[in-house]
Every structure is written in structure tokens, then in C-alpha cells.
Write a protein that holds these residues in place. Structure first.
Motif, PDB file in Angstrom:
ATOM      1  N   LYS A  52      -8.330  -9.147   0.038  1.00 46.22           N
ATOM      2  CA  LYS A  52      -7.393 -10.085   0.887  1.00 46.22           C
ATOM      3  C   LYS A  52      -6.671  -9.388   1.714  1.00 46.22           C
ATOM      4  N   GLY A  53      -7.025  -8.352   2.104  1.00 46.43           N
ATOM      5  CA  GLY A  53      -6.073  -7.561   3.209  1.00 46.43           C
ATOM      6  C   GLY A  53      -4.856  -7.162   2.574  1.00 46.43           C
ATOM      7  N   PRO A  54      -3.628  -6.876   3.602  1.00 45.34           N
ATOM      8  CA  PRO A  54      -2.462  -6.572   3.118  1.00 45.34           C
ATOM      9  C   PRO A  54      -1.722  -7.396   1.993  1.00 45.34           C
ATOM     10  N   THR A  55      -1.130  -6.601   1.050  1.00 41.76           N
ATOM     11  CA  THR A  55      -0.733  -7.617  -0.181  1.00 41.76           C
ATOM     12  C   THR A  55       0.842  -6.721  -0.576  1.00 41.76           C
ATOM     13  N   LEU A  56       1.558  -7.823  -1.119  1.00 42.69           N
ATOM     14  CA  LEU A  56       2.899  -7.193  -1.470  1.00 42.69           C
ATOM     15  C   LEU A  56       3.135  -7.444  -3.311  1.00 42.69           C
ATOM     16  N   LEU A  57       3.300  -6.670  -3.966  1.00 45.80           N
ATOM     17  CA  LEU A  57       3.506  -6.971  -5.387  1.00 45.80           C
ATOM     18  C   LEU A  57       4.915  -6.944  -5.430  1.00 45.80           C
ATOM     19  N   VAL A  58       5.326  -8.013  -6.239  1.00 44.97           N
ATOM     20  CA  VAL A  58       6.599  -8.064  -6.997  1.00 44.97           C
ATOM     21  C   VAL A  58       6.857  -8.179  -8.145  1.00 44.97           C
ATOM     22  N   ALA A  59       7.536  -7.323  -8.892  1.00 49.33           N
ATOM     23  CA  ALA A  59       7.748  -7.282 -10.274  1.00 49.33           C
ATOM     24  C   ALA A  59       9.092  -7.645 -10.661  1.00 49.33           C
ATOM     25  N   TYR A  60       9.401  -8.117 -11.944  1.00 44.43           N
ATOM     26  CA  TYR A  60      10.655  -8.416 -12.444  1.00 44.43           C
ATOM     27  C   TYR A  60      10.730  -7.961 -13.774  1.00 44.43           C
ATOM     28  N   ASN A  61      11.981  -7.403 -14.211  1.00 47.11           N
ATOM     29  CA  ASN A  61      12.042  -6.903 -15.383  1.00 47.11           C
ATOM     30  C   ASN A  61      13.110  -7.428 -16.222  1.00 47.11           C
ATOM     31  N   SER A  62      13.114  -7.304 -17.575  1.00 51.68           N
ATOM     32  CA  SER A  62      14.133  -7.934 -18.535  1.00 51.68           C
ATOM     33  C   SER A  62      15.638  -7.582 -18.267  1.00 51.68           C
ATOM     34  N   SER A  63      15.895  -6.550 -17.027  1.00 50.58           N
ATOM     35  CA  SER A  63      17.251  -6.209 -16.763  1.00 50.58           C
ATOM     36  C   SER A  63      17.539  -6.892 -15.515  1.00 50.58           C
ATOM     37  N   SER A  72      -1.224  -1.996   2.929  1.00 50.54           N
ATOM     38  CA  SER A  72      -1.624  -2.732   3.814  1.00 50.54           C
ATOM     39  C   SER A  72      -3.439  -2.693   3.833  1.00 50.54           C
ATOM     40  N   VAL A  73      -4.132  -1.773   2.735  1.00 48.22           N
ATOM     41  CA  VAL A  73      -5.360  -1.755   2.520  1.00 48.22           C
ATOM     42  C   VAL A  73      -5.755  -2.651   1.447  1.00 48.22           C
ATOM     43  N   ASP A  74      -6.951  -3.057   1.616  1.00 48.08           N
ATOM     44  CA  ASP A  74      -7.695  -3.886   0.815  1.00 48.08           C
ATOM     45  C   ASP A  74      -7.732  -3.432  -0.759  1.00 48.08           C
ATOM     46  N   TYR A  75      -7.633  -4.128  -2.067  1.00 47.74           N
ATOM     47  CA  TYR A  75      -8.023  -3.506  -3.181  1.00 47.74           C
ATOM     48  C   TYR A  75      -9.434  -3.970  -3.099  1.00 47.74           C
ATOM     49  N   ALA A  76     -10.245  -3.159  -3.488  1.00 49.15           N
ATOM     50  CA  ALA A  76     -11.837  -3.298  -3.537  1.00 49.15           C
ATOM     51  C   ALA A  76     -12.648  -2.452  -4.501  1.00 49.15           C
ATOM     52  N   GLN A  77     -11.989  -2.011  -5.758  1.00 51.61           N
ATOM     53  CA  GLN A  77     -12.500  -1.183  -6.797  1.00 51.61           C
ATOM     54  C   GLN A  77     -13.467  -0.002  -6.320  1.00 51.61           C
ATOM     55  N   SER A  78     -13.109   0.562  -5.193  1.00 58.36           N
ATOM     56  CA  SER A  78     -14.013   1.705  -4.634  1.00 58.36           C
ATOM     57  C   SER A  78     -13.936   2.561  -5.337  1.00 58.36           C
ATOM     58  N   GLU A  79     -12.926   2.939  -6.388  1.00 63.26           N
ATOM     59  CA  GLU A  79     -12.991   4.187  -7.081  1.00 63.26           C
ATOM     60  C   GLU A  79     -12.442   5.547  -6.179  1.00 63.26           C
ATOM     61  N   LYS A  80     -11.753   5.158  -5.009  1.00 60.94           N
ATOM     62  CA  LYS A  80     -11.292   6.078  -3.921  1.00 60.94           C
ATOM     63  C   LYS A  80      -9.852   6.144  -3.984  1.00 60.94           C
ATOM     64  N   TYR A  81      -9.421   7.452  -3.682  1.00 62.62           N
ATOM     65  CA  TYR A  81      -7.910   7.537  -3.182  1.00 62.62           C
ATOM     66  C   TYR A  81      -7.641   6.946  -2.015  1.00 62.62           C
ATOM     67  N   ILE A  82      -6.602   6.157  -1.780  1.00 65.00           N
ATOM     68  CA  ILE A  82      -6.476   5.465  -0.537  1.00 65.00           C
ATOM     69  C   ILE A  82      -5.429   6.143   0.105  1.00 65.00           C
ATOM     70  N   SER A  83      -5.687   6.308   1.502  1.00 59.38           N
ATOM     71  CA  SER A  83      -4.609   6.741   2.481  1.00 59.38           C
ATOM     72  C   SER A  83      -4.102   5.299   3.108  1.00 59.38           C
ATOM     73  N   ASP A  84      -2.791   5.219   3.326  1.00 60.69           N
ATOM     74  CA  ASP A  84      -2.222   4.057   3.562  1.00 60.69           C
ATOM     75  C   ASP A  84      -0.684   4.250   4.246  1.00 60.69           C
ATOM     76  N   ARG A  85      -0.592   4.877   5.523  1.00 62.42           N
ATOM     77  CA  ARG A  85       0.888   5.220   5.949  1.00 62.42           C
ATOM     78  C   ARG A  85       2.014   4.108   6.085  1.00 62.42           C
ATOM     79  N   GLU A  86       1.174   3.003   5.716  1.00 63.07           N
ATOM     80  CA  GLU A  86       2.317   1.698   5.636  1.00 63.07           C
ATOM     81  C   GLU A  86       2.752   1.454   4.458  1.00 63.07           C
ATOM     82  N   ALA A  87       2.051   1.899   3.260  1.00 61.46           N
ATOM     83  CA  ALA A  87       2.510   1.790   1.890  1.00 61.46           C
ATOM     84  C   ALA A  87       3.976   2.011   1.642  1.00 61.46           C
ATOM     85  N   PHE A  88       4.297   1.412   0.887  1.00 62.98           N
ATOM     86  CA  PHE A  88       5.904   1.711   0.368  1.00 62.98           C
ATOM     87  C   PHE A  88       6.150   0.911  -0.912  1.00 62.98           C
ATOM     88  N   LEU A  89       7.148   1.508  -1.564  1.00 63.73           N
ATOM     89  CA  LEU A  89       7.926   0.744  -2.822  1.00 63.73           C
ATOM     90  C   LEU A  89       9.174   0.232  -2.322  1.00 63.73           C
TER      91      LEU A  89
END
Length: 454
Positions: A52-63, A72-89
Motif C-alpha cells: 500500500k506504499g507509505p503507512t503510518l501506524l497509530v497505537a493507543y494504550n490504557s494510560s 515509507s516502504v511497503d509491507y510485503a512479507q519479503s523476509e528482508k531487513y528494510i532500509s528506510d531513512r524516512e522511517a520514525f517513531l
């Protein structure tokens, strides 16, 4: 958890959504996956989110924490380590999201058939459960207490598709451009002639000296290559440039540009520096910049990030001449990364600006990669000053660096092209002409100060 039926609605409040969109740029978010509705199951997650291209995961906890990550890199179940300089938490600290980018040289995530993970360090919905698991690691530097309050129990997990907003050219074409520019070969020739005939206001100065400063990969060396290409008549790559994680420029270089092959040098010098980096002890040292500004650093001096430049004692005892000093400072900023500029880089730029201000040197911001930042501009460079998105980026960089909007100049450097382009030339030459104007402003003031001293 049992799958629920009913409409799939986002848990993000409108204000939080706007803050995340501002962090990512001119984007819109489309909900792909909601764990409480689609189940905490890896197979379902991948069915809805793979390719689906770039994705943003948003989680919510009980606190009450809202946190997650971007890739910015697709999820594809490639079994590979992904390099993505745009990634962040990220995590919301009050109203604003605070983020931690992937550390240089480390992978952003492992793309397997499980639930989403970031660097195999932080896994969401671990083991198909309503928990987040922090294994620790080197990919991201974050504090678990600050990120999610050390509360690993999730109340929800959502994944959004991140799509850049695309303006409709037909509509924007009717709007009045926010800056006027003539996209003609006549204008290009006029600019080239003005630059050829430029003479610094102070007769003791033969060439205006322009210093390029900016983060790694922003396009400092590429700007010189682009200007050199225009006056040479074909695309050149005299200065090393690229997109490496660390600076390809390791020396202080002063570049002259000749007027055509074998022609005489033009009346300006472009000074290239090592790129700024987030880490202390890496990239260009702030103290080196002070020495460069005052004309003490020689051409081809090799930077040492752990030890600032030490001028020759004999030379240091006398002030540099006006000819040796810097007359205009240009901050080179990547338009695609303005919203993601780290606080450490921003602090370094602020420190530099304070020093430049104290010396009264003119300053400009060169905003590069405008075509990569806006699809409208990528399609037609002449739509640059009709793009509301580019205008917003100009305003943002003006606010973050503390320079007037009129001093922010959007350009497109030559990077992948094999042939010169009229529109690129006009933008680049317009920026260079403005730098020479600013250099004259500084030289005029500096000359008057010297007259007052004597």
C-alpha cells in the motif's frame, strides 16, 4: 478479541490527525486496518496493508498514550531487513507529536509475516495480542517511558495509508501566482548576462564569496554542479554529490565557475562545506564555520568533526581581508524533509545564524528538491509559484529558521537529467542573482564600516 461489525472509524481526533499530517507534509490519511474491528491477527493485517506504499501506524494504550511509527516502504512479507531513512517513531507529548528517526546505518524494520515491527526493536500487537513489545536495539533511540509510559497494554492499533495530496493543475492555473517569474529563454539569457557583468561594490573584492551550509544530502554540491552546468552548456558533476547518509564533502572547497569551456572565471565563488549532522562530533563543526566566515580556512582544508580548525598563528594575528571573508551565507534545505527536520539540526542552524548575524553577513535559504516535494511541480516546474503546498513549505522553513519569506528561494538542481532544462536554469540563475545582490548589501555595509574606522 472477537471481530466487531459496524462502520470502521478512526480513533484519531481531528487535531491529532492534523498534527500528524503536518509532520509528514502535504498528505492525507486513509484508514486501512483497525485491530479492534479487523482482529489482532497478522494475516489480516497483511491482507489489508501489504503493498500500500507509505503507512503510518497509530497505537493507543490504557494510560492514554498515542504513539506509533511511519515507514515509507511497503509491507510485503519479503523476509528482508528494510532500509528506510524516512522511517520514525512518534509519541504525542501534549498537543504535538515528538519523533525519533531511524539511526544512521541501522535497518528500519524487518519485513516478515508477523505484526508490524520497527527495527525488530518495537513490535505492535505482538504475538497477535493487544500488547506492544520492546525488545531493545540500536535502530531507534527512544525512552519507553516517554514514548508510551511503559504501559504495554494496547486499547487500539490502527494503520493508515499515507498519500500525498495532489493539487489539480487546472484549478491552480487560474490562481494568481504568489511570486512572478518569467519562464523564457530571453529571461535566462538576461540573468546569465547580469551575472557575467556583475562587479562587487567594493573595488578591492574581485569575486563575491558565497558559503553553502546545510544538512547532509540537501544539495549544496549539486547547486554548484547545476550552476556550472548552465555556464558550461551541458550537465556536469565536478563536485561530489549524492544521497549518502554521511557527507560526501569532507573538505572546504572554493569553486569558481568559468564562462563556457575555457572561458574566464565568473565574478563569484561558491564555497562548499561538510554537511551538518545530528550527532555531536559528526559532520561540520560549528566552530569551523566561524573560521570560514572570517576568511581563515584555506581551500581543500580537510574537516575534522572532533577537532575544530586551528588557524596558523601568523595568519591569525592579522584580520583577513574583505576579499577573503564570506559575503553571503546560503542555507540549503531539502523541501521534502522540512517537517522532519530534527531539533538537533534546527539548533545547529540556529547557532550558525546567530554567529552570521553578529558579523552582519547576508543570509538566504535555498529550498531544493521542490519537484520531489510536490507532484504538481514534478509534472510542470512552471507551476512552482502556483503551488499552495510549496508556498506552505516556504513559510514553514521561514518560520523554523527565522528568515523572511522573501529570502527563501525554491530551486530544482540537476541530479538525474542528461540535458539542460530552461525552467531549471531560470530558477537557479534567479537564486544566484539574488545571492549576488545580498553579497553587495553586505559589502556596502562592510566598506562603510571600514571608512568610519579610518
Amino acid at each position: 478479541m472477537q471481530k466487531r461489525t459496524g462502520p470502521v472509524t478512526s480513533n484519531l481526533a481531528e487535531e491529532e490527525r492534523e498534527q500528524l499530517c503536518a509532520l509528514l507534509g502535504n498528505v492525507e490519511l486513509t484508514l486501512l486496518y483497525k485491530a479492534s474491528v479487523h482482529e489482532y491477527q497478522a494475516a489480516v493485517f497483511h491482507q489489508r496493508c501489504d503493498n500500500k506504499g507509505p503507512t503510518l501506524l497509530v497505537a493507543y494504550n490504557s494510560s492514554g498514550y498515542i504513539f506509533g511509527g511511519y515507514t515509507s516502504v511497503d509491507y510485503a512479507q519479503s523476509e528482508k531487513y528494510i532500509s528506510d531513512r524516512e522511517a520514525f517513531l512518534f509519541s504525542f507529548q501534549g498537543k504535538n507529536p515528538v519523533y525519533s528517526k531511524v539511526n544512521s546505518g541501522n535497518y528500519a524494520r524487518y519485513d516478515d509475516a508477523g505484526m508490524p515491527n520497527f527495527g525488530q526493536q518495537l513490535t505492535f500487537c505482538n504475538g497477535n495480542g493487544e500488547v506492544v513489545y520492546n525488545e531493545g536495539g540500536k535502530s531507534y533511540s527512544f525512552n519507553a517511558k516517554r514514548l508510551y509510559g511503559n504501559d504495554t497494554e494496547l486499547t487500539e492499533c490502527e494503520v493508515y495509508k499515507v498519500k500525498e495530496k495532489c493539487h489539480i493543475w487546472g484549478r491552480q492555473e487560474k490562481e494568481k501566482p504568489w511570486r512572478n517569474i518569467r519562464w523564457t529563454s530571453i529571461r535566462r539569457d538576461e540573468l546569465m548576462e547580469m551575472i557575467r557583468n556583475y562587479k562587487p561594490l567594493v573595488t578591492s573584492v574581485r569575486r563575491a564569496r558565497i558559503l553553502m551550509i546545510g544538512p547532509v544530502g540537501a544539495g549544496k554540491s549539486s547547486f554548484f554542479n547545476s550552476i556550472n552546468s548552465i555556464f558550461t552548456g551541458h550537465v556536469t558533476h565536478k563536485a561530489m554529490s549524492g544521497s549518502a547518509g554521511t557527507s560526501l564533502t569532507t573538505q572546504f572547497r572554493t569553486y569558481t565557475v568559468n564562462d563556457g569551456r575555457g572561458g574566464k572565471p565568473l565574478p563569484f565563488v561558491l564555497c562548499d562545506t561538510m554537511g551538518l549532522e545530528e550527532q555531536s562530533g559528526a559532520g561540520l563543526d560549528i566552530e569551523d564555520i566561524s573560521s570560514i566566515l572570517q576568511g581563515h580556512v584555506p581551500d581543500r582544508y580537510k574537516f575534522n568533526p572532533t577537532a575544530p580548525f586551528q588557524p596558523d598563528k601568523q595568519k591569525a594575528s592579522r584580520p583577513a581581508s574583505l576579499q577573503e571573508k564570506i559575503h553571503c551565507v546560503v542555507y540549503v534545505i531539502d523541501a521534502t524533509k522540512i517537517s522532519l527536520m530534527s531539533s538537533k539540526i534546527e539548533e545547529k542552524l540556529s547557532s550558525i545564524r546567530r554567529k552570521v548575524n553578529s558579523l552582519g553577513i547576508a543570509q538566504i535559504v535555498l529550498m531544493t528538491k521542490v519537484d520531489e516535494a510536490c507532484p504538481l511541480v514534478e509534472e510542470n516546474l512552471q507551476s512552482l509559484y502556483a503551488s499552495s503546498y510549496i508556498k506552505s513549505k516556504v513559510q514553514e522553513v521561514s518560520s523554523r529558521l527565522g528568515v523572511p519569506v522573501s529570502c527563501v528561494l525554491p530551486v530544482k538542481n540537476y541530479s538525474q537529467e542528461l540535458e539542460l532544462d530552461l525552467n531549471c536554469d531560470v530558477l537557479l540563475l534567479t537564486a544566484l542573482q539574488q545571492m549576488l545582490n545580498f553579497a553587495d548589501d553586505y559589502l556596502d555595509d562592510a566598506d562603510q564600516m571600514e571608512d568610519n574606522v579610518f
